[in-house]
Design a protein around this motif. Structure first.
Motif, PDB file in Angstrom:
ATOM      1  N   ILE A 283       0.838  -1.207   0.000  1.00 46.36           N
ATOM      2  CA  ILE A 283       0.000   0.000   0.000  1.00 46.36           C
ATOM      3  C   ILE A 283       0.872   1.257   0.000  1.00 46.36           C
ATOM      4  CG2 ILE A 283      -1.735   1.276   1.307  1.00 46.36           C
ATOM      5  CD1 ILE A 283      -2.682  -1.498   2.361  1.00 46.36           C
ATOM      6  N   THR A 284       2.017   1.196   0.681  1.00 46.36           N
ATOM      7  CA  THR A 284       2.948   2.331   0.650  1.00 46.36           C
ATOM      8  C   THR A 284       3.432   2.594  -0.774  1.00 46.36           C
ATOM      9  OG1 THR A 284       3.705   1.929   2.910  1.00 46.36           O
ATOM     10  CG2 THR A 284       5.167   3.185   1.484  1.00 46.36           C
ATOM     11  N   ARG A 285       3.770   1.532  -1.479  1.00 46.82           N
ATOM     12  CA  ARG A 285       4.218   1.689  -2.871  1.00 46.82           C
ATOM     13  C   ARG A 285       3.092   2.235  -3.742  1.00 46.82           C
ATOM     14  NH1 ARG A 285       7.288  -3.339  -5.356  1.00 46.82           N
ATOM     15  NH2 ARG A 285       8.738  -2.664  -3.728  1.00 46.82           N
ATOM     16  N   LEU A 286       1.877   1.746  -3.515  1.00 48.96           N
ATOM     17  CA  LEU A 286       0.726   2.248  -4.267  1.00 48.96           C
ATOM     18  C   LEU A 286       0.515   3.733  -4.005  1.00 48.96           C
ATOM     19  CD1 LEU A 286      -1.817   1.829  -5.996  1.00 48.96           C
ATOM     20  CD2 LEU A 286      -3.015   1.107  -3.911  1.00 48.96           C
ATOM     21  N   ASN A 287       0.565   4.127  -2.734  1.00 50.04           N
ATOM     22  CA  ASN A 287       0.413   5.540  -2.394  1.00 50.04           C
ATOM     23  C   ASN A 287       1.494   6.393  -3.037  1.00 50.04           C
ATOM     24  OD1 ASN A 287      -1.768   4.859  -0.798  1.00 50.04           O
ATOM     25  ND2 ASN A 287      -1.083   6.053   0.956  1.00 50.04           N
ATOM     26  N   LEU A 288       2.729   5.884  -3.046  1.00 50.88           N
ATOM     27  CA  LEU A 288       3.828   6.655  -3.613  1.00 50.88           C
ATOM     28  C   LEU A 288       3.647   6.835  -5.118  1.00 50.88           C
ATOM     29  CD1 LEU A 288       6.506   8.099  -3.290  1.00 50.88           C
ATOM     30  CD2 LEU A 288       7.671   5.896  -3.523  1.00 50.88           C
ATOM     31  N   VAL A 289       3.208   5.796  -5.817  1.00 49.90           N
ATOM     32  CA  VAL A 289       2.960   5.911  -7.252  1.00 49.90           C
ATOM     33  C   VAL A 289       1.883   6.968  -7.518  1.00 49.90           C
ATOM     34  CG1 VAL A 289       2.031   4.708  -9.276  1.00 49.90           C
ATOM     35  CG2 VAL A 289       3.725   3.585  -7.826  1.00 49.90           C
ATOM     36  N   LEU A 290       0.793   6.899  -6.769  1.00 46.18           N
ATOM     37  CA  LEU A 290      -0.278   7.888  -6.944  1.00 46.18           C
ATOM     38  C   LEU A 290       0.199   9.293  -6.608  1.00 46.18           C
ATOM     39  CD1 LEU A 290      -3.264   5.893  -5.378  1.00 46.18           C
ATOM     40  CD2 LEU A 290      -2.854   6.351  -7.805  1.00 46.18           C
ATOM     41  N   ALA A 291       1.005   9.414  -5.554  1.00 49.25           N
ATOM     42  CA  ALA A 291       1.517  10.730  -5.149  1.00 49.25           C
ATOM     43  C   ALA A 291       2.427  11.317  -6.217  1.00 49.25           C
ATOM     44  CB  ALA A 291       2.261  10.615  -3.820  1.00 49.25           C
ATOM     45  N   LEU A 292       3.288  10.494  -6.804  1.00 48.22           N
ATOM     46  CA  LEU A 292       4.206  10.986  -7.837  1.00 48.22           C
ATOM     47  C   LEU A 292       3.438  11.421  -9.085  1.00 48.22           C
ATOM     48  CD1 LEU A 292       7.114   8.403  -7.480  1.00 48.22           C
ATOM     49  CD2 LEU A 292       7.247  10.856  -7.027  1.00 48.22           C
ATOM     50  N   ILE A 293       2.475  10.617  -9.503  1.00 46.28           N
ATOM     51  CA  ILE A 293       1.718  10.956 -10.715  1.00 46.28           C
ATOM     52  C   ILE A 293       0.867  12.205 -10.489  1.00 46.28           C
ATOM     53  CG2 ILE A 293      -0.081  10.185 -12.301  1.00 46.28           C
ATOM     54  CD1 ILE A 293       0.923   7.318 -11.841  1.00 46.28           C
ATOM     55  N   ALA A 294       0.100  12.206  -9.402  1.00 52.90           N
ATOM     56  CA  ALA A 294      -0.801  13.333  -9.139  1.00 52.90           C
ATOM     57  C   ALA A 294      -0.028  14.590  -8.748  1.00 52.90           C
ATOM     58  CB  ALA A 294      -1.788  12.957  -8.038  1.00 52.90           C
ATOM     59  N   GLY A 295       0.934  14.435  -7.827  1.00 54.49           N
ATOM     60  CA  GLY A 295       1.720  15.598  -7.411  1.00 54.49           C
ATOM     61  C   GLY A 295       2.578  16.138  -8.533  1.00 54.49           C
ATOM     62  N   GLY A 296       3.171  15.231  -9.339  1.00 60.41           N
ATOM     63  CA  GLY A 296       3.954  15.680 -10.486  1.00 60.41           C
ATOM     64  C   GLY A 296       3.104  16.416 -11.489  1.00 60.41           C
ATOM     65  N   GLY A 297       1.892  15.905 -11.732  1.00 58.42           N
ATOM     66  CA  GLY A 297       0.999  16.585 -12.672  1.00 58.42           C
ATOM     67  C   GLY A 297       0.610  17.965 -12.205  1.00 58.42           C
ATOM     68  N   LEU A 298       0.309  18.107 -10.906  1.00 58.26           N
ATOM     69  CA  LEU A 298      -0.062  19.421 -10.391  1.00 58.26           C
ATOM     70  C   LEU A 298       1.115  20.387 -10.461  1.00 58.26           C
ATOM     71  CD1 LEU A 298      -2.241  21.146  -9.143  1.00 58.26           C
ATOM     72  CD2 LEU A 298      -1.611  20.268  -6.884  1.00 58.26           C
ATOM     73  N   THR A 299       2.317  19.888 -10.226  1.00 64.20           N
ATOM     74  CA  THR A 299       3.509  20.735 -10.335  1.00 64.20           C
ATOM     75  C   THR A 299       3.721  21.197 -11.775  1.00 64.20           C
ATOM     76  OG1 THR A 299       4.567  19.570  -8.483  1.00 64.20           O
ATOM     77  CG2 THR A 299       6.001  20.827  -9.955  1.00 64.20           C
ATOM     78  N   ILE A 300       3.542  20.293 -12.715  1.00 68.08           N
ATOM     79  CA  ILE A 300       3.775  20.606 -14.127  1.00 68.08           C
ATOM     80  C   ILE A 300       2.744  21.588 -14.665  1.00 68.08           C
ATOM     81  CG2 ILE A 300       3.787  19.620 -16.458  1.00 68.08           C
ATOM     82  CD1 ILE A 300       4.951  17.053 -15.155  1.00 68.08           C
ATOM     83  N   PHE A 301       1.484  21.389 -14.319  1.00 68.58           N
ATOM     84  CA  PHE A 301       0.409  22.188 -14.904  1.00 68.58           C
ATOM     85  C   PHE A 301      -0.139  23.249 -13.955  1.00 68.58           C
ATOM     86  CE2 PHE A 301       0.352  18.088 -17.072  1.00 68.58           C
ATOM     87  CZ  PHE A 301       0.387  18.486 -18.401  1.00 68.58           C
ATOM     88  N   GLY A 302       0.367  23.286 -12.716  1.00 69.22           N
ATOM     89  CA  GLY A 302      -0.198  24.185 -11.717  1.00 69.22           C
ATOM     90  C   GLY A 302      -0.097  25.650 -12.059  1.00 69.22           C
ATOM     91  N   ASP A 303       1.030  26.074 -12.625  1.00 71.64           N
ATOM     92  CA  ASP A 303       1.215  27.491 -12.939  1.00 71.64           C
ATOM     93  C   ASP A 303       0.192  27.968 -13.957  1.00 71.64           C
ATOM     94  OD1 ASP A 303       2.339  29.992 -12.828  1.00 71.64           O
ATOM     95  OD2 ASP A 303       3.966  29.536 -14.215  1.00 71.64           O
ATOM     96  N   ALA A 304       0.064  27.198 -15.038  1.00 70.87           N
ATOM     97  CA  ALA A 304      -0.907  27.554 -16.072  1.00 70.87           C
ATOM     98  C   ALA A 304      -2.330  27.492 -15.530  1.00 70.87           C
ATOM     99  CB  ALA A 304      -0.760  26.626 -17.279  1.00 70.87           C
ATOM    100  N   PHE A 305      -2.583  26.514 -14.676  1.00 71.73           N
ATOM    101  CA  PHE A 305      -3.934  26.361 -14.141  1.00 71.73           C
ATOM    102  C   PHE A 305      -4.313  27.519 -13.229  1.00 71.73           C
ATOM    103  CE2 PHE A 305      -6.956  24.918 -10.967  1.00 71.73           C
ATOM    104  CZ  PHE A 305      -7.973  24.442 -11.777  1.00 71.73           C
ATOM    105  N   ILE A 306      -3.413  27.936 -12.335  1.00 74.26           N
ATOM    106  CA  ILE A 306      -3.715  29.044 -11.425  1.00 74.26           C
ATOM    107  C   ILE A 306      -3.970  30.325 -12.220  1.00 74.26           C
ATOM    108  CG2 ILE A 306      -2.716  30.551  -9.654  1.00 74.26           C
ATOM    109  CD1 ILE A 306      -1.346  28.095  -8.482  1.00 74.26           C
ATOM    110  N   THR A 307      -3.178  30.546 -13.261  1.00 73.94           N
ATOM    111  CA  THR A 307      -3.382  31.734 -14.105  1.00 73.94           C
ATOM    112  C   THR A 307      -4.768  31.718 -14.727  1.00 73.94           C
ATOM    113  OG1 THR A 307      -1.018  31.871 -14.591  1.00 73.94           O
ATOM    114  CG2 THR A 307      -2.515  32.997 -16.099  1.00 73.94           C
ATOM    115  N   ARG A 308      -5.191  30.549 -15.195  1.00 69.93           N
ATOM    116  CA  ARG A 308      -6.507  30.444 -15.833  1.00 69.93           C
ATOM    117  C   ARG A 308      -7.623  30.450 -14.797  1.00 69.93           C
ATOM    118  NH1 ARG A 308     -10.518  31.063 -17.470  1.00 69.93           N
ATOM    119  NH2 ARG A 308     -11.653  30.271 -19.293  1.00 69.93           N
TER     120      ARG A 308
END
Length: 483
Positions: A283-308
Motif C-alpha cells: 500500500i505504501t508503494r501504491l500511495n507513492l505511485v499515486l503521489a508521484l503521478i498526481a503531485g507531479g501533474g499538479l507541479t507541471i500544470f499548476g502554474d498555467a492552471f492558477i493563471t486560468r
C-alpha cells in the motif's frame, strides 16, 4: 464545489476580505479541537456495541457523549464571545471591526450548535449509511454554494456567508440526525442512559487522538495566523490559493486509499505480522505511485492552471503550492504507517511526532516569514514534515511493527526510479509549449500525461504478485492488460 467558488469569492470580496474570511475559517477549525478526540472514541464504542448486538450499551455511549458534547458546546459559546471581542487585535480593520466581530461570533455559535450531534458519531458508519451521509454533504454543499453565489454577487459580503454557513449547518445536522435515527430504530435519549464509567472509557481512548487532532489543526491553520500577523490579511489569499489546490489533491487521494486500518487491525488480531507488513509495503508503494503521478501533474500544470483559474496576478501562489505539495505528498505516501500504528494501538508515536512537527513548523514559519514572506511560511511547513515523515516516522514505526527499515525504503525506490524521469520529461515538454491558455488545453495535456505515466508507472513499479492485487481493483477483467 469550493473549487469553483474560490475564484468567484476572491473576485467579489477582494484579497483583503477573502483573507479575513480565510482566517475566520482557520479560527473556526480550531474550535474543533474541543472535540478532544471524542468522536473517534464514540465511533469505536458505538461500533463495538452494535457488533455485540447491545442496543442498550450503544444508547449509553450516545447519551453519555451527548452530555459531554453539550458541556463542550457551552464552553465554545463562551470562547466565541471572547474571540469575537479579541478579533480587532489580529486585523487592522478599525472601520469594520464590528462586522468582523459579528462574523466570528456567528461562526463560533454555528460550531457550538453542531457539537451535540457528534454524539451520533459511529451510528451511520456502523450501519453502513455512507451513501446517505455523502448525499447530504453534497446537497448541503450545493445549496451553500448557490446561496453564497446569490448573496455575495448582490454585495452582501462575508456577513451573508456567515449566516448561510450557520443556516445550512443546522439543516445538515437535522438530516444527519434523521439518517441516524432511521438507521438505529432503537435510539433512545434519557438521563438513565448516562453512564459515568462510560465517560471514563471515552476520555481514556480519546487522549492520543486528541493530541493528534491538535497537531492536525495547528498544522493546517497556524500559517494563516502567522501571515495575517506578520504580513497582512490580503497576503493570506495567495497562500490560501496554493494551499487549497494541495488540499484538494490530498483529499482526493485520501478518499481513494484511506481505508486500511480495519485490514491492518485484522492481521494484528491474528498476530500475522508477516502479512501485515507485506500489505503495508504494498500500500505504501501504491500511495507513492499515486503521489508521484498526481503531485507531479499538479507541479507541471499548476502554474498555467492558477493563471486560468484565479488570474495572472498570483504567481507566488504557484511556488507556495509546489513547496507545500512536496511535503504533503511525502506525508500521503507514508500514511499507511499511520494506519498500521493505529491498528496495533501505537498511535501515541504519531501523536508525539505530530507535536514536534507543529512546534518546528511554528518556529520556522515565525523566523522565515520575516526574510522570505509567503515562501518562508511554506518552507517552515514543509521542512519539519519532510524531516519527520521521511526519517523519524519510518524508524519508530518499523521498530514497532518488527519490520526491517531497509525493507520500507527499498519498497519506495522502484517507483521513484521509474516515474521521476518520466515526470521530468513531461515537464520539459510542457514548459516549452505555448498552448496552455485554456482549461481544455490544460486538461488535455494533463490527461495525456497522467495516462502515459500511469500506465508505465503501474506496469514497472510493482511485482507480479502485487499486480494480481491491483487487477482485482479494476472494474472489468478486460482491463487486466493495462497491468
Amino acid at each position: 464545489m469550493a473549487f469553483f467558488m474560490m475564484p468567484f469569492l476572491i473576485g467579489e470580496l477582494g484579497d483583503h476580505w477573502y483573507g479575513v474570511w480565510t482566517v475566520v475559517g482557520s479560527l473556526a477549525a480550531a474550535y474543533h479541537l474541543f472535540d478532544m478526540g471524542m468522536a473517534s472514541a464514540v465511533t469505536r464504542y458505538v461500533s463495538k456495541a452494535f457488533g455485540a448486538g447491545e442496543d442498550e450499551q450503544a444508547n449509553q455511549v450516545i447519551n453519555t457523549a451527548l452530555l459531554i458534547y453539550t458541556c463542550i458546546a457551552m464552553v465554545i459559546i463562551a470562547v466565541s464571545f471572547c474571540a469575537s471581542f479579541a478579533t480587532g487585535w489580529l486585523f487592522d480593520i478599525e472601520q469594520d471591526r464590528e462586522l468582523v466581530q459579528l462574523v466570528v461570533l456567528i461562526i463560533g455559535l454555528s460550531i457550538a450548535f453542531e457539537f451535540p450531534f457528534n454524539a451520533l458519531a459511529g451510528v451511520a458508519s456502523a450501519k453502513l449509511k455512507f451513501h446517505q451521509v455523502a448525499a447530504v454533504r453534497i446537497l448541503i454543499t450545493i445549496l451553500s454554494a448557490l446561496l453564497n453565489w446569490h448573496f455575495v454577487s448582490s454585495g452582501h459580503g462575508i456577513l451573508a456567508m456567515a449566516i448561510i454557513t450557520f443556516s445550512t449547518a443546522r439543516l445538515s445536522n437535522l438530516l444527519y440526525f434523521l439518517i441516524c435515527k432511521r438507521a438505529f430504530s432503537g435510539l433512545r435519549f434519557g438521563k438513565r442512559y448516562v453512564n459515568r464509567a462510560m465517560s471514563k472509557d471515552l476520555f481514556g481512548y480519546s487522549l492520543w487522538s486528541f493530541v493528534i487532532a491538535i497537531a492536525y489543526q495547528m498544522r493546517n491553520n497556524v500559517d494563516n495566523f502567522v501571515i495575517a500577523g506578520f504580513l497582512s490579511a490580503a497576503s493570506v489569499t495567495p497562500y490560501a490559493i496554493g494551499l487549497r489546490l494541495v488540499d484538494y489533491l490530498a483529499q482526493f487521494l485520501s478518499q481513494a486509499t484511506n481505508m486500511f486500518i480495519p485490514i491492518f487491525t485484522a492481521y494484528h488480531a491474528k498476530e500475522d505480522t508477516k502479512e501485515l507488513n507485506s500489505k503495508l509495503l504494498f500500500i505504501t508503494r501504491l500511495n507513492l505511485v499515486l503521489a508521484l503521478i498526481a503531485g507531479g501533474g499538479l507541479t507541471i500544470f499548476g502554474d498555467a492552471f492558477i493563471t486560468r483559474w484565479i488570474g495572472p496576478d498570483y504567481d507566488i501562489a504557484y511556488w507556495v503550492m509546489v513547496i507545500l505539495l512536496t511535503g504533503r505528498m511525502i506525508g500521503f505516501a507514508n500514511h499507511p504507517l499511520n494506519s498500521a500504528l493505529y491498528a496495533i494501538n501505537k498511535h501515541k508515536i504519531i501523536a508525539k511526532l505530530d507535536v514536534i512537527e507543529v512546534a518546528l513548523n511554528l518556529a520556522l514559519s515565525l523566523i522565515l516569514v520575516q526574510f522570505y514572506g509567503l515562501i518562508g511560511v511554506a518552507l517552515g511547513t514543509m521542512i519539519p514534515l519532510l524531516l519527520l515523515r521521511l526519517c523519524f516516522l519510518p524508524a519508530f514505526a518499523c521498530k514497532a511493527l518488527n519490520m526491517p527499515i531497509q525493507d520500507y525504503y527499498l519498497c519506495m525506490l522502484r517507483p521513484v526510479l521509474v516515474l521521476c524521469p518520466l515526470l521530468y520529461a513531461a515537464y520539459l515538454m510542457v514548459s516549452s509549449s505555448q498552448e496552455l491558455e485554456s482549461y481544455a488545453a490544460i486538461f488535455s495535456y494533463a490527461s495525456l500525461m497522467a495516462m502515459t505515466t500511469g500506465l508505465i508507472g503501474f506496469k514497472l513499479s510493482f511485482s507480479e504478485s502485487e499486480k494480481q492485487h491491483l487487477r482485482k481493483l479494476l472494474p472489468s477483467p478486460k482491463l487486466n492488460f493495462l497491468l
